[in-house]
Each structure stands twice: as structure tokens, then as C-alpha cells.
Design a protein around this motif. Structure first.
Motif, mmCIF file in Angstrom:
data_model
loop_
_atom_site.group_PDB
_atom_site.id
_atom_site.type_symbol
_atom_site.label_atom_id
_atom_site.label_comp_id
_atom_site.label_asym_id
_atom_site.label_seq_id
_atom_site.Cartn_x
_atom_site.Cartn_y
_atom_site.Cartn_z
ATOM 1 N N PHE A 1 -19.033 -13.349 -39.243
ATOM 2 C CA PHE A 1 -17.964 -13.563 -40.224
ATOM 3 C C PHE A 1 -17.254 -12.262 -40.559
ATOM 4 O O PHE A 1 -17.838 -11.185 -40.466
ATOM 5 C CB PHE A 1 -18.534 -14.171 -41.506
ATOM 6 N N ASP B 1 -16.452 -11.228 -43.454
ATOM 7 C CA ASP B 1 -17.093 -10.582 -44.604
ATOM 8 C C ASP B 1 -18.610 -10.479 -44.415
ATOM 9 O O ASP B 1 -19.352 -10.440 -45.390
ATOM 10 C CB ASP B 1 -16.748 -11.325 -45.900
ATOM 11 N N ALA C 1 -21.195 -12.033 -44.380
ATOM 12 C CA ALA C 1 -21.996 -13.173 -44.838
ATOM 13 C C ALA C 1 -23.482 -12.975 -44.574
ATOM 14 O O ALA C 1 -24.186 -13.889 -44.151
ATOM 15 C CB ALA C 1 -21.499 -14.479 -44.189
ATOM 16 N N LEU C 2 -23.982 -11.765 -44.845
ATOM 17 C CA LEU C 2 -25.433 -11.538 -44.771
ATOM 18 C C LEU C 2 -26.077 -12.129 -46.001
ATOM 19 O O LEU C 2 -25.466 -12.185 -47.067
ATOM 20 C CB LEU C 2 -25.722 -10.040 -44.703
ATOM 21 N N PHE C 3 -27.326 -12.569 -45.863
ATOM 22 C CA PHE C 3 -28.049 -13.095 -47.021
ATOM 23 C C PHE C 3 -28.553 -11.910 -47.838
ATOM 24 O O PHE C 3 -29.417 -11.166 -47.375
ATOM 25 C CB PHE C 3 -29.207 -13.979 -46.564
ATOM 26 N N PRO C 4 -28.024 -11.718 -49.052
ATOM 27 C CA PRO C 4 -28.322 -10.470 -49.767
ATOM 28 C C PRO C 4 -29.785 -10.337 -50.201
ATOM 29 O O PRO C 4 -30.235 -9.240 -50.466
ATOM 30 C CB PRO C 4 -27.397 -10.519 -50.996
ATOM 31 N N TRP C 5 -30.508 -11.458 -50.260
ATOM 32 C CA TRP C 5 -31.913 -11.393 -50.693
ATOM 33 C C TRP C 5 -32.851 -11.178 -49.517
ATOM 34 O O TRP C 5 -34.060 -11.178 -49.671
ATOM 35 C CB TRP C 5 -32.303 -12.662 -51.450
ATOM 36 N N MET C 6 -32.301 -11.046 -48.321
ATOM 37 C CA MET C 6 -33.144 -10.814 -47.157
ATOM 38 C C MET C 6 -32.887 -9.413 -46.630
ATOM 39 O O MET C 6 -31.757 -8.935 -46.638
ATOM 40 C CB MET C 6 -32.818 -11.815 -46.043
ATOM 41 N N PHE D 1 -33.964 -15.129 -39.620
ATOM 42 C CA PHE D 1 -33.691 -16.455 -40.193
ATOM 43 C C PHE D 1 -33.386 -17.516 -39.133
ATOM 44 O O PHE D 1 -34.002 -18.579 -39.095
ATOM 45 C CB PHE D 1 -32.536 -16.369 -41.191
ATOM 46 N N TYR E 1 -32.136 -3.706 -47.663
ATOM 47 C CA TYR E 1 -31.349 -4.862 -48.069
ATOM 48 C C TYR E 1 -29.874 -4.602 -47.758
ATOM 49 O O TYR E 1 -29.455 -3.442 -47.728
ATOM 50 C CB TYR E 1 -31.518 -5.123 -49.569
ATOM 51 N N HIS F 1 -27.244 -4.580 -49.490
ATOM 52 C CA HIS F 1 -26.485 -3.720 -50.401
ATOM 53 C C HIS F 1 -26.808 -2.240 -50.209
ATOM 54 O O HIS F 1 -26.115 -1.382 -50.751
ATOM 55 C CB HIS F 1 -26.672 -4.157 -51.861
ATOM 56 N N ARG G 1 -27.744 -10.688 -35.888
ATOM 57 C CA ARG G 1 -28.223 -11.989 -36.368
ATOM 58 C C ARG G 1 -27.641 -13.128 -35.533
ATOM 59 O O ARG G 1 -28.333 -14.077 -35.179
ATOM 60 C CB ARG G 1 -27.831 -12.169 -37.843
#
Ligand SMILES: Nc1ncnc2c1ncn2[C@@H]1O[C@H](COP(=O)(O)OP(=O)(O)OP(=O)(O)O)[C@@H](O)[C@H]1O
Ligand SMILES: [Mg+2]
Lengths: 260, 269
Positions: A85, A87, A89-94, A102, A134, A136, A150
Motif C-alpha cells: 500500500f 501508506d 498499512a503495517l500493523f502497528p502492534w506487530m 502474519f 515496531y 513507529h 510482508r
């Protein structure tokens, strides 16, 4: 390792209210992408690039026409057509590792194999040592690498990328394009995935593509379908490269005249 | 390498922290002195009953502490808050369902919108008739205070999740169940924790009000009971305790949020 056909595809977005005109985003777009080919769809902002990509992924239905992979109409979204994507679209909690893992977990790949695939893809995009960060804690370029890793890890037939480098600053963008070029150049052609990237950058398209599909302004129609036969890795200063860039620029001059 | 980096940047010593904190307390110290002066030197002995000096309040605090009375009331209040909170966590699954499934939202939303604007305190008379005076009635009022902030935040958290995250999960092969549990619930977590923080705060305020009228113990009862015997010092000690415990609950949830959601900056300083 599949080919993809876009046949007479149009997209009309219905208006949101009664006095809201329907929007014709794409107008009878047709092109064919061969096995192992890297194809760029080049077009101005708002010409329907994201719309086209989302239809290829299966998130939007074509109002008209058909999209086929290996001759069969595509269905619902699946890992066989994975997306990078704009932006990220990474999962921020992973963590980096968990993000890449995933899709593999969803495919129920056993842990031992999973680890191997994760390691391979982390190395491919040059993120060794950042496995447990992470999102961030990463720079934009690094996030985009994770997002590419990914999408590649699930071993898709077709990799779809939506302006993957557009959100990066100029330096990072050049670096990522170079890296991508390196990945494309080094990998065995028969190992390469069919990739489709939408972009509004002529440079990016010429550096990376085997084929460039040029769209007109909205509504998007196919303006030109150019095969790029330059050897990889591509040398931006080479006369052939510059000539090709000029050719495309001239070809679509009227569509891009607003761009510097 | 990373270890070396963290240990070379040691946190400032305890004394330095205390020093800077004390500097920030200058205004409070001045106000306390002023209060002491007004209460002792300006007020006559009858009005001094209404505004006892800080020294009297500290000794009252000591009295209440050493007799164990303050701890007992605090414990009773906290127990009610915790029990009510446990019940109120039902709002998390309800909120997730409302945020995720349109039909659930359509059915429940009108009901919630009817109940939500009624302040918890407006339920006190009815709840006394239903539950009598005591824990159940208090917990019911606190429950109402905690329930809605968690519910609304959960719904917003679920509805506000970025479409591309769901799309990314879907094209990585996630089933609907996996999308709900591994993506939607996780993505909404920071907002759910925010809801819990707000909810516990509202609940704590509702608790004190509920105890003022419907309890035989607890901090709200303590200050109301002290009023009937004109112990303003006890009232002020009770009020200060209520404030401090409320602050501690908030800090604890923030810290918990920071520990459990290290990827989120919602609980940031
Ligand atoms: N969900 C939607 N509803 C209505 N119109 C839409 C919707 N999505 C896109 N459009 C319209 O369709 C056209 C094409 O949009 P799209 O996002 O595909 O363009 P794009 O080429 O990706 O642009 P950009 O380069 O800015 O990302 C735009 O005019 C846009 O306003
Ligand atoms: Mg776009």
C-alpha cells in the motif's frame, strides 16, 4: 508466476447523493502483463490508478469488463495477489517480524518454515537487525521495505504496488528505487514474480519496468503500452535510458504538461 | 551495544528529581501558609470550625489513618469501583460488535442513545428503590458511569480503524474471524484503554455521589457522616483522599496502557 489480463475494464463510481454526478474513473482499459514481467501503470493523480489496483486485488468490482489471472476471472481478495500500500498499512502492534509472519500464519505454514521465510525476506529487503522493532520506530523507507517483505513472504502469484515510493522523501525514494532495481536485477528471471506498480513518476517507471502502460487523465484510458528492453541494472546516465525517458515524456506530453 | 547506550544515559538521581519537584511546590507552600495564617489569626473560633488550619487537618488525617478508619473507607470504595468496573467491561464486546456489524449498531444505537444522556446520578433514587442502601446500589451507579465511556470509545476505536489495515489483512489471507480478533480488536485497543481511563474517572466521581446518599461506608459516606457532626477536618481529609485515589487510579491505568501497548502513543506523556 502468472500472467494478468485487464480486458475492457471501466469503473463508474455512483454519486453519493441524488444530485451528485456519477464519476467515470476508468474507461475501457485493456492490457496484458506476461509471466515474470514488471509492469508500471503510469498516470496522473486522479486518473484511476488506485481504483485499477484495488480492482486487480479484488476489493472493488469492475463496472464493466474483466480482470483475469492465468485466463481465469479473479475472485475475492487472496494472498495470491498481495498488495504493497501507498501508506504501508503495517500493523502497528506487530513488530517487523510479526508483520511479515502474519500472512504466513494465515496460510498455516508451520513455525520452522515460517522462520526461514521471514529471515529470507528480511534479508532480501535489507532489514536484518530490525526484526523486533515496531513500525513507529522505523523510518518511512524502512516501513516500505517491511511492507514489501510482508507482501512477498506469502509467495503471491502477482505483487500489486500502489505508488510504493511516493510517500518517501527524494533521497529515500531514489535509494528504494535502486534497491528494488537490484532485487529485480539479481533474482533469476524465472523466480521473479509478476509485479504491477502504479506510479506517477516517469523515472521510477523507466528504472524498474519491463512494460509501461500509460493512462490518460481522468477518465483513465490506455494511452500507450511501451515495452522496455534495457538491460538491468539500469544506468540512468546511459543514452538509451535518457532516450527512452524522452520518448515516454513526448508520448504523453499532453497528459503531463502540468508536471515540471 | 544497546545496553551500553541505555546505561550510559542513567535517569537523574532521586535527589535531583525531588529538588526540582520541590521547586514546583513553592506556590502550594505559600498558599498553605496563608491558609494557616488566616485560619489561626484572622478567623474567630466559631468560623475556624468551618475552615480549620492545615495543621489541624494533618492531625485529623493522622487520627483517621492510625485508627484504620480511612483505610477501611478507602478499601470499601475501591472494592465497589473494581466490582462495578468488572461488570462494565461487558461494554467492550458490545462496543466491538456495534462498531463492526452494522445491524448490531442499528439495533443497539437508539437504545444506547436514549440511556446515555441520563446522568448516572439521576439513577440514584430508582436504584435505591431497586437495590436498597448498600453495595449493590452503589455499584450500579458506578457501573453506569464506567459503562458508557468505555462503550463509546470502543465503538469509535473499531469504526476508526484504517480501511487499508483491514484490506492488508484480507489480502494476506486472513479469515473474517482473524480480521476481527487479530486486527480490529488490536487496532481499537488504545481507544479501549482510553475509554477505561475516562470510565474509571467518571465512575469514581459517581461512586462518591452514590455513597453520599446510599451507603454505610466508603469515602463518600465518610465525608457526609463527618458533616452531620461538623468535623470539617475529617471532611477535608476525605476530600483529599478521594482526589488522590482518583489520581492514582488514572496513573495506574496510564502506566498499564504504556506497558501493554508499547507500540501506541495514546498513553504517552
Ligand atoms: N470510493 C469512491 N467514490 C467515488 N469516487 C471515487 C472513489 N474512489 C475514487 N474516486 C474517484 O475516482 C477517480 C480516480 O481515483 P483514484 O484514487 O483511483 O486515482 P489515482 O490515480 O490513484 O490518484 P492518486 O495518484 O492521487 O492516488 C478520482 O477522481 C476519484 O475522485
Ligand atoms: Mg492512488
Amino acid at each position: 508466476m502468472s500472467n494478468l489480463t485487464v480486458k475492457n475494464v471501466s469503473k463508474i463510481y455512483p454519486g453519493h447523493s441524488a444530485n451528485d454526478e456519477p464519476v467515470l474513473a476508468l474507461d475501457r482499459v485493456s492490457f496484458h502483463v506476461e509471466d515474470h514481467e514488471f509492469c508500471s501503470v503510469l498516470g496522473h493523480s486522479g486518473c484511476g490508478k488506485t481504483t485499477l489496483l484495488m480492482m486487480m486485488a479484488g476489493f472493488e468490482d469492475a463496472s464493466e469488463g474483466q480482470i483475469m489471472v492465468d485466463g481465469k476471472p479473479i475472485g475475492k481478495p487472496t494472498w495470491q495477489r498481495s498488495i504493497v500500500f501507498q501508506d504501508y498499512a503495517l500493523f502497528p502492534w506487530m513488530t517487523v517480524q510479526e508483520n511479515i509472519s502474519f500472512g504466513l500464519e494465515m496460510k498455516k505454514i508451520p513455525l520452522a518454515d515460517r522462520k526461514e521465510v521471514i529471515q529470507k525476506n528480511i534479508q532480501l529487503v535489507g532489514l536484518s537487525g530490525f526484526e523486533n522493532r515496531y513500525p513507529h520506530q522505523l523510518s518511512g523507507g524502512m516501513k516500505q521495505r517491511v511492507s514489501i517483505a510482508r507482501a512477498l513472504a506469502v509467495d503471491p502469484k502477482v505483487l500489486l504496488m500502489d505508488e510504493p515510493f511516493a510517500a518517501l522523501d527524494a533521497q529515500n525514494r531514489a535509494l528504494m528505487q535502486e534497491e528494488m532495481g537490484r532485487i529485480l536485477a539479481s533474482s533469476d528471471i524465472t523466480q521473479r514474480k509478476t509485479m504491477i506498480m502504479v506510479t506517477h513518476s516517469i523515472d521510477e517507471a523507466v528504472i524498474l519496468s519491463d512494460r509501461i502502460v500509460v493512462l490518460t487523465r481522468r477518465p483513465g484510458r490506455v494511452k500507450a503500452n511501451v515495452i522496455v528492453n534495457l538491460p538491468r541494472p539500469r544506468v540512468e546516465e546511459s543514452p538509451e535510458f535518457i532516450a527512452l525517458k524522452r520518448q515516454i515524456r513526448d508520448l504523453i506530453h499532453d497528459e503531463f504538461e502540468i508536471e515540471a | 551495544m544497546i545496553k551500553g547506550a541505555t546505561s550510559s544515559k542513567r535517569p537523574p538521581g532521586l535527589l535531583a528529581i525531588l529538588g526540582s519537584k520541590i521547586k514546583n511546590l513553592t506556590l502550594i507552600a505559600v498558599l498553605l501558609c496563608l491558609w494557616q495564617y488566616v485560619s489561626v489569626a484572622v478567623l474567630d473560633s466559631t468560623s475556624r470550625v468551618l475552615l480549620p488550619p492545615p495543621t489541624a487537618i494533618f492531625s485529623a488525617a493522622w487520627e483517621l489513618l492510625s485508627s484504620g478508619e480511612l483505610l477501611r473507607h478507602t478499601r470499601d470504595s475501591l472494592k465497589r469501583e473494581v466490582v462495578a468496573f468488572l461488570w462494565a467491561t461487558i461494554s467492550i464486546p458490545i462496543g466491538i460488535a456495534m462498531g463492526w456489524w452494522r445491524t448490531v449498531d442499528q439495533q443497539l444505537d437508539p437504545l444506547m442513545e436514549m440511556l446515555r444522556p441520563i446522568p448516572p446520578l439521576a439513577w440514584i433514587p430508582l436504584s435505591i428503590l431497586w437495590f436498597g442502601i448498600g453495595d449493590a446500589q452503589n455499584q450500579f451507579i458506578i457501573f453506569l458511569g464506567i459503562f458508557f465511556p468505555i462503550l463509546l470509545n470502543t465503538i469509535n476505536g473499531v469504526k476508526g480503524i484504517e480501511l487499508n489495515l483491514i484490506r492488508a489483512a484480507r489480502c494476506l489471507g486472513a479469515s473474517e474471524g482473524n480480521i476481527l480478533w487479530r486486527i480490529v480488536v488490536k487496532a481499537a485497543m488504545p481507544q479501549i484503554v482510553t475509554g477505561i481511563r475516562v470510565g474509571l474517572g467518571v465512575g469514581w466521581m459517581a461512586l462518591v455521589a452514590a455513597e453520599l446518599v446510599g451507603a454505610n461506608s466508603g469515602l463518600g459516606f465518610l465525608i457526609n457522616d463527618a458533616r452531620t457532626v461538623l468535623r470539617t477536618d475529617y471532611i477535608i481529609v476525605g476530600m483529599a483522599t478521594i482526589g488522590m485515589v482518583g489520581l492514582l487510579i488514572d496513573q495506574a491505568i496510564r502506566e498499564l496502557g504504556r506497558r501493554l501497548l508499547p507500540w501506541s502513543r495514546v498513553m504517552g506523556r
